[in-house]
Design a protein around this motif. Structure first.
Motif, PDB file in Angstrom:
ATOM      1  N   LEU A   1       0.779  -1.463  -0.666  1.00 52.49           N
ATOM      2  CA  LEU A   1       0.359   0.290  -0.180  1.00 52.49           C
ATOM      3  C   LEU A   1       0.710   1.119  -0.637  1.00 52.49           C
ATOM      4  O   LEU A   1       0.605   2.072  -0.509  1.00 52.49           O
ATOM      5  CB  LEU A   1      -0.815  -0.036   1.474  1.00 52.49           C
TER       6      LEU A   1
ATOM      7  N   SER B   1      -3.125   6.041   0.647  1.00 48.12           N
ATOM      8  CA  SER B   1      -2.183   4.977   1.031  1.00 48.12           C
ATOM      9  C   SER B   1      -2.642   4.745   2.585  1.00 48.12           C
ATOM     10  O   SER B   1      -3.332   4.483   2.734  1.00 48.12           O
ATOM     11  CB  SER B   1      -1.339   4.818   0.150  1.00 48.12           C
TER      12      SER B   1
ATOM     13  N   SER C   1      -8.642   7.503  -6.113  1.00 45.74           N
ATOM     14  CA  SER C   1      -7.637   6.765  -5.803  1.00 45.74           C
ATOM     15  C   SER C   1      -7.738   7.826  -7.905  1.00 45.74           C
ATOM     16  O   SER C   1      -8.342   8.289  -8.030  1.00 45.74           O
ATOM     17  CB  SER C   1      -7.266   5.414  -6.006  1.00 45.74           C
TER      18      SER C   1
END
Length: 312
Positions: free
Chosen positions: A149, A157, A309
């Motif tokens: 991650l 993240s 994201s």
């Protein structure tokens, strides 16, 4: 309730000691001991794909990679380890270590089922384990690699890792075991300890410095196509048009290929529009501020406001 204990192990030390396995020696010992005592155990992996983690013994480079680079991307040394695993390959490895273990793989297609009635000794799962109707409690839970991650350059993240470890603690009645190539990373330290206030403060300061939400409204522009060269060229053209017509102090980043591969060629451009706050009214004002710039974006582009994201 019994407080969950947390233990961190340095996977860089494991590799330097000659252990090339994605399971540290200490975790293997815990698994064998847990099996002998009929404990319930979970191994958590943050991905299903065959991407992996590169570690260079020469320069200590450590990063995520979609495929095996062959040599170190940093120093070009061939002294690298490339660990590419998914829950199935982890299952094969665990079965070799404990041949009699009853192993269950938890995948997304089973997400409506309860696990409480299963007789498995060791569960191996992705995030699908968090979406069961009735969560199973475990004596030992191991996060096999936090780095998958944190090595992704995405503003969310750190928050995702904190959430993951918090959720894993909720289904742990004993020990949460965390493997990382960089266990001294402040994010891993704060996430594993559950120090929410310090985590929140540090993330807020970082987001302010980099102009990420809630200090800006983000818009992701995506161009897809069949031929990468053509898509890249069109993305670069639009980027230059946006740059020339940017009269509103809007930060424009890109164009760039997503970290995760897709079936079609794909390039993204990110707009960061400063906001006075993050209320609905502030975000609407920011979007209105960017409307003239967005008018230059062709209709065959995907426009995503507040993307979850920026890596895909």
């Amino acid at each position: 309730p019994v407080e969950t204990k947390t233990e961190l192990v340095n996977m860089s030390d494991e590799k330097l000691a000659g252990n090339k396995s994605p399971l540290s020696d200490q975790l293997q010992t815990y698994l064998k001991l847990g099996f002998s005592k009929n404990k319930k155990m979970l191994l958590f992996l943050n991905k299903k794909a065959q991407s992996g983690h590169v570690y260079c013994r020469n320069c200590k480079y450590s990063d995520f990679a979609r495929t095996n680079p062959g040599v170190c991307p940093n120093c070009k040394s061939q002294e690298i380890f490339f660990n590419s695993q998914n829950i199935k390959s982890i299952s094969t490895l665990v079965q070799k270590i404990i041949p009699k273990a009853n192993i269950r793989l938890i995948v997304a297609r089973e997400k409506t089922k309860s696990l409480e009635s299963t007789s498995s000794t060791i569960d191996i799962a992705t995030s699908a384990v968090f979406y069961k109707l009735l969560a199973k409690k475990y004596d030992l839970v191991a996060h096999l690699s936090c780095d998958t991650l944190l090595n992704i350059t995405d503003f969310s993240s750190s928050e995702k890792l904190y959430s993951q470890l918090t959720n894993l603690k909720k289904i742990t009645t004993g020990l949460l075991f965390i493997q990382s190539y960089n266990p001294q990373n402040p994010i891993i330290q704060l996430s594993s300890s559950g120090n929410y206030e310090s985590f929140y403060t540090s993330q807020l300061q970082l987001r302010k410095a980099l102009l990420y939400p809630p200090f800006s409204l983000m818009v992701k522009l995506t161009k897809k196509g069949k031929t990468e060269e053509i898509v890249e060229k069109k993305a670069q053209e639009i980027f230059e048009i946006l740059e020339r017509n940017n009269q509103q102090n809007i930060s424009i980043l890109g164009p760039y290929k997503p970290i995760f591969s897709s079936k079609s060629a794909k390039y993204n451009i990110i707009l960061k529009i400063p906001t006075a706050g993050y209320s609905l009214e502030s975000k609407q004002k920011a979007l209105k501020k960017a409307s003239s710039l967005l008018s230059f974006v062709p209709s065959d582009w995907q426009v995503e406001v507040e993307p979850e994201s920026i890596s895909d």
